[in-house]
Design a protein around this motif. Structure first.
Motif, PDB file in Angstrom:
ATOM      1  N   ALA A  94       8.067 -15.738  -6.529  1.00 61.05           N
ATOM      2  CA  ALA A  94       9.049 -14.660  -6.643  1.00 61.05           C
ATOM      3  C   ALA A  94      10.441 -15.296  -6.661  1.00 61.05           C
ATOM      4  CB  ALA A  94       8.908 -13.684  -5.478  1.00 61.05           C
TER       5      ALA A  94
ATOM      6  N   LYS B 266      13.207 -13.340  -7.709  1.00 59.34           N
ATOM      7  CA  LYS B 266      14.116 -12.198  -7.846  1.00 59.34           C
ATOM      8  C   LYS B 266      15.353 -12.409  -6.986  1.00 59.34           C
ATOM      9  CE  LYS B 266      11.359  -9.976  -4.264  1.00 59.34           C
ATOM     10  NZ  LYS B 266      10.259  -9.043  -3.992  1.00 59.34           N
TER      11      LYS B 266
ATOM     12  N   TYR C 262      16.359 -15.425  -4.215  1.00 63.11           N
ATOM     13  CA  TYR C 262      16.712 -15.103  -2.823  1.00 63.11           C
ATOM     14  C   TYR C 262      18.072 -15.677  -2.449  1.00 63.11           C
ATOM     15  CZ  TYR C 262      11.882 -13.439  -2.119  1.00 63.11           C
ATOM     16  OH  TYR C 262      10.695 -12.763  -2.218  1.00 63.11           O
TER      17      TYR C 262
ATOM     18  N   LEU D  79       8.936  -6.974 -11.905  1.00 62.97           N
ATOM     19  CA  LEU D  79       8.231  -6.156 -10.913  1.00 62.97           C
ATOM     20  C   LEU D  79       8.570  -4.672 -11.011  1.00 62.97           C
ATOM     21  CD1 LEU D  79       8.619  -8.549  -7.857  1.00 62.97           C
ATOM     22  CD2 LEU D  79       6.449  -7.905  -8.910  1.00 62.97           C
TER      23      LEU D  79
ATOM     24  N   ARG E 246       5.344   2.801  -2.630  1.00 61.82           N
ATOM     25  CA  ARG E 246       6.603   2.304  -3.177  1.00 61.82           C
ATOM     26  C   ARG E 246       6.461   2.157  -4.683  1.00 61.82           C
ATOM     27  NH1 ARG E 246       9.160  -3.462  -1.348  1.00 61.82           N
ATOM     28  NH2 ARG E 246       7.550  -4.119  -2.775  1.00 61.82           N
TER      29      ARG E 246
ATOM     30  N   MET F  61      -2.164  -5.707  -9.655  1.00 66.69           N
ATOM     31  CA  MET F  61      -1.575  -6.156  -8.400  1.00 66.69           C
ATOM     32  C   MET F  61      -1.230  -4.994  -7.474  1.00 66.69           C
ATOM     33  SD  MET F  61       2.261  -7.253  -9.603  1.00 66.69           S
ATOM     34  CE  MET F  61       3.017  -6.932  -7.998  1.00 66.69           C
TER      35      MET F  61
ATOM     36  N   HIS G 205       0.848  -4.595  -3.236  1.00 67.51           N
ATOM     37  CA  HIS G 205       1.717  -5.321  -2.308  1.00 67.51           C
ATOM     38  C   HIS G 205       1.455  -4.833  -0.892  1.00 67.51           C
ATOM     39  CE1 HIS G 205       5.091  -7.932  -1.494  1.00 67.51           C
ATOM     40  NE2 HIS G 205       5.844  -6.969  -1.012  1.00 67.51           N
TER      41      HIS G 205
ATOM     42  N   ALA H  63       1.771 -11.844  -0.967  1.00 68.53           N
ATOM     43  CA  ALA H  63       3.029 -12.580  -1.054  1.00 68.53           C
ATOM     44  C   ALA H  63       2.999 -13.627   0.071  1.00 68.53           C
ATOM     45  CB  ALA H  63       4.202 -11.625  -0.948  1.00 68.53           C
ATOM     46  N   SER H  64       4.172 -14.062   0.543  1.00 73.08           N
ATOM     47  CA  SER H  64       4.198 -15.184   1.500  1.00 73.08           C
ATOM     48  C   SER H  64       3.313 -14.963   2.714  1.00 73.08           C
ATOM     49  CB  SER H  64       5.626 -15.425   1.996  1.00 73.08           C
ATOM     50  OG  SER H  64       6.458 -15.832   0.946  1.00 73.08           O
TER      51      SER H  64
ATOM     52  N   ARG I  28       1.771 -14.574  -4.735  1.00 73.67           N
ATOM     53  CA  ARG I  28       3.138 -14.420  -5.263  1.00 73.67           C
ATOM     54  C   ARG I  28       4.175 -14.668  -4.176  1.00 73.67           C
ATOM     55  NH1 ARG I  28       0.755  -9.226  -5.710  1.00 73.67           N
ATOM     56  NH2 ARG I  28       2.410  -8.464  -4.334  1.00 73.67           N
ATOM     57  N   PRO I  29       4.186 -15.843  -3.560  1.00 73.07           N
ATOM     58  CA  PRO I  29       5.159 -16.058  -2.486  1.00 73.07           C
ATOM     59  C   PRO I  29       6.592 -16.130  -3.005  1.00 73.07           C
ATOM     60  CG  PRO I  29       4.113 -18.129  -3.065  1.00 73.07           C
ATOM     61  CD  PRO I  29       3.395 -17.059  -3.845  1.00 73.07           C
ATOM     62  N   GLY I  30       7.501 -15.631  -2.202  1.00 73.63           N
ATOM     63  CA  GLY I  30       8.926 -15.833  -2.421  1.00 73.63           C
ATOM     64  C   GLY I  30       9.498 -16.496  -1.180  1.00 73.63           C
ATOM     65  N   ALA I  31       9.679 -15.691  -0.137  1.00 73.50           N
ATOM     66  CA  ALA I  31      10.349 -16.123   1.091  1.00 73.50           C
ATOM     67  C   ALA I  31       9.926 -17.508   1.577  1.00 73.50           C
ATOM     68  CB  ALA I  31      10.087 -15.089   2.183  1.00 73.50           C
TER      69      ALA I  31
ATOM     70  N   TYR J  94      15.336 -12.834   4.964  1.00 72.72           N
ATOM     71  CA  TYR J  94      15.425 -12.365   3.577  1.00 72.72           C
ATOM     72  C   TYR J  94      16.815 -11.807   3.274  1.00 72.72           C
ATOM     73  CZ  TYR J  94      10.200 -11.905   3.322  1.00 72.72           C
ATOM     74  OH  TYR J  94       8.844 -12.100   3.310  1.00 72.72           O
TER      75      TYR J  94
END
Ligand SMILES: *Cc1c(COP(=O)(O)O)cnc(C)c1O
Length: 386
Positions: A45, A47, A51, A94, A146, A173, A175, A210-211, A226-229, A361
């Protein structure tokens, strides 16, 4: 960026210095990819400008580390990074297309996540005009309320003849809302709902984690994570030691120091009043840099040479500066230009975020444009293909 800046370089004009360790970022990517193993794709991720760290610098590093799937929230974010990536990489949007932007999204070389019946209809209409089916991901609402198709939406969709005509489904997918609390019952409820809902669609690769979800265990990995953080050093396992390498260091340089007597006020609203003879340093970072005003009177800074001595942030955060009580350092010389850590090796991101009443975040994505940014990649292996 006019000059490259070393913290404490007296000739540097920088007030706040944000150092982003791209080697640690690449290491974090490889760590997560190895954790999910060879059968599972590890996307990223990126976006909100990765971050807050700068997607233009982050994305090529992740690509060199082997990442080929990227997630942004908006069309414009995807369009900005598309030129940095070759045809070997996919960028998912997304939020999906805003009405009327389907063609622009497709022309920008991006793939939407279709979240609603409206978005599906819009994408199918574009495919019909184009005379060819177009790739898309589908999102299912497994309980977060969401994004994604609900049970009823799926029912409506699947009541049509050939409901996915025009769509090349690339990914299904959902979340997780509570993945950072492994014992939360919502996790298993969402896992079950995801399985139940996706079974009604044609078989396609699936992604849920995700993370934090990635750390819940292999049954949460499906075909893609789909990790971001975690890539950016945020702890994906709150309450447990952070398995990730820190990526961000934030330093603020001293503009001036002064000694004040008991009863003397510091900052707007006289928000702090010294109760003893004190030494106060004014640092050149404020809320205008995205450093949260809420941290005033609660957080602390660290002089790297004295890591065991937290230096309280006193009074209110101003737009361009903040005040730190450095009395505990005694008579250590603190020349103008000296850099103190607001986030650093002895002062984790999570501690600063806690003090501000927020999460890592928000602290990262709020980092402002005014910092002098240093990207460290000296330790990055060349030709790193994972
Ligand atoms: C932001 C986001 C991610 C990444 O989440 P992290 O908690 O930062 O790892 C993954 N999937 C979706 C749908 C997201 O919105």
């Amino acid at each position: 960026m006019p000059v490259d800046t070393e913290p404490n370089d007296p000739a540097s004009p920088a007030g706040g210095i944000l150092t982003i360790d791209l080697a640690a970022l690449a290491g974090n990517y490889r760590f997560l990819r190895d954790r999910v193993g060879p059968g599972v794709t590890c996307g990223a991720a990126v976006k909100a400008d990765a971050y807050g760290l700068g997607a233009a610098r982050v994305v090529p590093v992740l690509h060199r580390a082997g990442c080929r799937t990227f997630f942004v929230a908006h069309l414009a974010e995807g369009a900005a990074i598309r030129p940095l990536l070759g045809a070997d990489s996919t960028i998912f949007v997304l939020n999906g297309p805003m009405p009327g932007t389907e063609a622009a999204l497709h022309q920008a070389g991006l793939v939407p996540v279709l979240n609603s019946l409206e978005q599906i209809a819009g994408w199918r209409a574009l495919a019909q005009r184009a005379g060819t089916p177009l790739p898309a991901a589908m999102q299912l609402d497994s309980g977060m309320s969401r994004f994604g198709l609900s049970d009823d939406d799926l029912h409506t969709l699947l009541a049509e003849d050939a409901p996915l005509t025009g769509i090349i489904p690339q990914l299904v997918m959902s979340h997780l809302a509570c993945a950072d609390e492994p014992a939360h019952p919502a996790n298993h409820a969402q896992h079950a709902a995801f399985q139940r809902l996706r079974a009604r669609l044609p078989a396609m690769p699936a992604s849920l984690a995700a993370s934090s979800g990635l750390f819940l265990g292999p049954e949460w990995h499906f075909d893609m994570v789909r990790p971001g953080a975690a890539l950016y050093g945020i702890n994906p396992t709150p309450g447990h030691p952070n398995p990730m390498q820190p990526v961000v260091r934030l330093q603020a340089r001293i503009v001036q120091t002064r000694r004040i007597g008991p009863g003397t006020a510091v900052g707007y609203g006289a928000g702090f009043i010294a109760d003893r003879p004190s030494r106060i340093a004014t640092l050149a970072v404020g809320y205008g840099d995205g450093f949260p005003r809420a941290i005033g009177g609660r957080g602390h800074a660290i002089l790297p040479a004295q890591p065991e001595t937290p230096l309280p942030i006193v009074g209110r955060i101003s737009m361009d500066c903040l005040a730190v009580d450095v009395t505990a350092l005694g008579d250590i010389p603190l020349a103008a230009g000296t850099a103190l850590d607001l986030i650093g090796p002895h002062h984790p991101l999570e501690d600063a975020a806690d003090a501000a009443g927020t999460i890592g975040y928000e602290l990262l994505t709020g980092l402002g444009a005014r910092y002098h940014r240093r990207y460290r990649e000296d330790t990055l292996p060349q030709g790193d293909n994972g």
